[in-house]
Design an enzyme around this catalytic site. Structure first.
Site, PDB file in Angstrom:
ATOM      1  N   ASP A 284       0.891   6.932  -0.159  1.00 29.80           N
ATOM      2  CA  ASP A 284       2.058   6.196  -0.660  1.00 29.80           C
ATOM      3  C   ASP A 284       3.332   7.020  -0.462  1.00 29.80           C
ATOM      4  OD1 ASP A 284       1.605   8.072  -2.627  1.00 29.80           O
ATOM      5  OD2 ASP A 284       1.538   6.642  -4.298  1.00 29.80           O
ATOM      6  N   SER A 285       3.183   8.237   0.104  1.00 29.68           N
ATOM      7  CA  SER A 285       4.344   9.005   0.558  1.00 29.68           C
ATOM      8  C   SER A 285       5.121   8.205   1.599  1.00 29.68           C
ATOM      9  CB  SER A 285       3.902  10.346   1.153  1.00 29.68           C
ATOM     10  OG  SER A 285       2.900  10.157   2.128  1.00 29.68           O
TER      11      SER A 285
ATOM     12  N   LYS B 223      -7.580   5.721  -2.568  1.00 32.67           N
ATOM     13  CA  LYS B 223      -7.292   6.908  -3.381  1.00 32.67           C
ATOM     14  C   LYS B 223      -6.473   6.488  -4.591  1.00 32.67           C
ATOM     15  CE  LYS B 223      -4.231  10.325  -2.024  1.00 32.67           C
ATOM     16  NZ  LYS B 223      -3.223  10.300  -3.100  1.00 32.67           N
TER      17      LYS B 223
ATOM     18  N   GLU C 297      -4.574   8.259  -8.376  1.00 33.21           N
ATOM     19  CA  GLU C 297      -4.113   9.515  -8.985  1.00 33.21           C
ATOM     20  C   GLU C 297      -4.509   9.602 -10.457  1.00 33.21           C
ATOM     21  OE1 GLU C 297       0.090  10.067  -8.345  1.00 33.21           O
ATOM     22  OE2 GLU C 297      -0.092   9.843  -6.166  1.00 33.21           O
TER      23      GLU C 297
ATOM     24  N   GLU D  14      -3.300  18.868  -5.625  1.00 30.75           N
ATOM     25  CA  GLU D  14      -1.924  19.067  -5.139  1.00 30.75           C
ATOM     26  C   GLU D  14      -1.181  20.050  -6.041  1.00 30.75           C
ATOM     27  OE1 GLU D  14       0.167  15.537  -3.992  1.00 30.75           O
ATOM     28  OE2 GLU D  14       2.076  16.587  -3.774  1.00 30.75           O
TER      29      GLU D  14
HETATM   30  O1  KIV Z   1       0.848  10.078  -0.456  1.00 26.58           O
HETATM   31  C1  KIV Z   1       0.438  11.087   0.136  1.00 26.58           C
HETATM   32  O2  KIV Z   1       0.822  11.343   1.275  1.00 26.58           O
HETATM   33  C2  KIV Z   1      -0.516  11.940  -0.572  1.00 26.58           C
HETATM   34  C3  KIV Z   1      -0.939  13.217  -0.005  1.00 26.58           C
HETATM   35  C4  KIV Z   1      -0.090  14.040   0.775  1.00 26.58           C
HETATM   36  C5  KIV Z   1      -2.053  13.872  -0.656  1.00 26.58           C
HETATM   37  O3  KIV Z   1      -0.962  11.559  -1.596  1.00 26.58           O
END
Ligand code: KIV
Length: 287
Positions: free
Chosen positions: A46-47, A115, A117, A185
């Site tokens: 989600d980055s 994924k 969190e 992280e």
């Molecule tokens: O959103 C992301 O890119 C991430 C990672 C870099 C672990 O969660």
């Protein structure tokens, strides 16, 4: 290239001491490059909210946007395991919401895993249910960007013995719930080393030292393409920001100087056809 990577492959790599290589991608051509280069896991993180969409945090990205990008990535990844991030507020409301959204990533976008969190009771329940339905889940502990406001900013987590114990307990709880791996992280190296040793599932570090079972970075950070800021844990292997800016300046220069396109970059109209065309144009009434 060998066989496609599965969650079992990653477990085997941990047992063999073979490090797991993970990177992010948000589009087809990047996914193809990572796949060709032998990356094991491609995370549609989600980055992308920040790196591809220009938001200040990861919060704004929607399920629809994540699905759109995940579809592009899975079209480009033949061997790598593609994991899709469940975006902020797509799983926090209730378990039904989480299952519905996670299912869309597998059913509509071809992701092989999702994924999420944190390791709250709610999240652990989601992990158990998803895993029970055949949807592999990767956990994410330490600094969790979706909780940036609650954590008081981007800060290292697990800095005291008690905090480290609590991280370990969370990691164990995720493993027990069925997660196939866990991202750590911004965690001190010694803490991630201990967690990695205590878990059977692989840990994937980002700013968590060299002793995690694998490493992940945001690809645009590694390539020096996203340069709004550079976290300390990022190593830049290229400076695409500069390379791309130079290339585009050169293109602008060539266009303005009538140097682009040249004959080889254009299509030829046969000489006799051109003469014929001119004759026909001249024969047409003026206007
Ligand atoms: O959103 C992301 O890119 C991430 C990672 C870099 C672990 O969660």
């Amino acid at each position: 290239m060998g066989k496609a990577v599965s969650t079992l492959t990653l477990r085997k790599y941990k047992e063999e001491g073979r490090k797991i290589v993970c990177l992010t991608a948000y589009d087809y051509s990047t996914a193809k490059i990572l796949d060709r280069a032998g990356v094991d896991v491609i995370l549609v993180g989600d980055s992308l909210a920040m790196v591809a969409l220009g938001h200040k945090t990861t919060h704004a990205v929607t399920v629809e946007e994540m699905l759109h990008h995940t579809k592009a990535v899975t079209r480009g990844a033949e061997f790598a395991l593609v994991v899709a991030d469940l975006p902020f507020m797509s799983y926090q409301v209730d378990v039904t919401q989480a299952i519905t959204n996670a299912g869309r990533f597998v059913k509509e976008a071809n992701a092989q895993a999702v994924k999420l969190e944190g390791a709250t009771e709610h999240n652990l329940m989601i992990v158990e249910r998803l895993v029970g339905m055949g949807i592999p889940v990767m956990g994410h502990l330490g600094f969790t960007p979706q909780s940036i406001h609650g954590l008081g900013g981007t800060r290292v987590q697990g800095r005291t013995a008690d905090e480290a114990l609590s991280l370990l307990a969370d990691a164990r709880a995720l493993e027990k719930a069925g997660a196939f791996s866990v991202v750590l992280e911004m965690v001190p190296s010694a803490v991630s080393r201990i967690i990695s040793k205590k878990l059977k599932i692989p840990t994937i570090g980002i700013g968590a030292g060299a002793e995690c079972d694998g490493q992940i970075l945001v690809t645009d950070d590694l390539l020096g393409k996203y340069v709004d800021f550079k976290p300390r844990f990022v190593r830049r292997y290229a400076n695409l920001d500069e390379v791309c800016t130079d290339a585009i300046r050169q293109y602008a220069h060539d266009v303005m100087n009538r140097d682009f396109p040249n004959d080889a970059e254009s299509f030829v109209f046969p000489e006799d056809e051109e003469q014929d065309l001119l004759r026909k144009l001249n024969a047409q009434p003026v206007g």
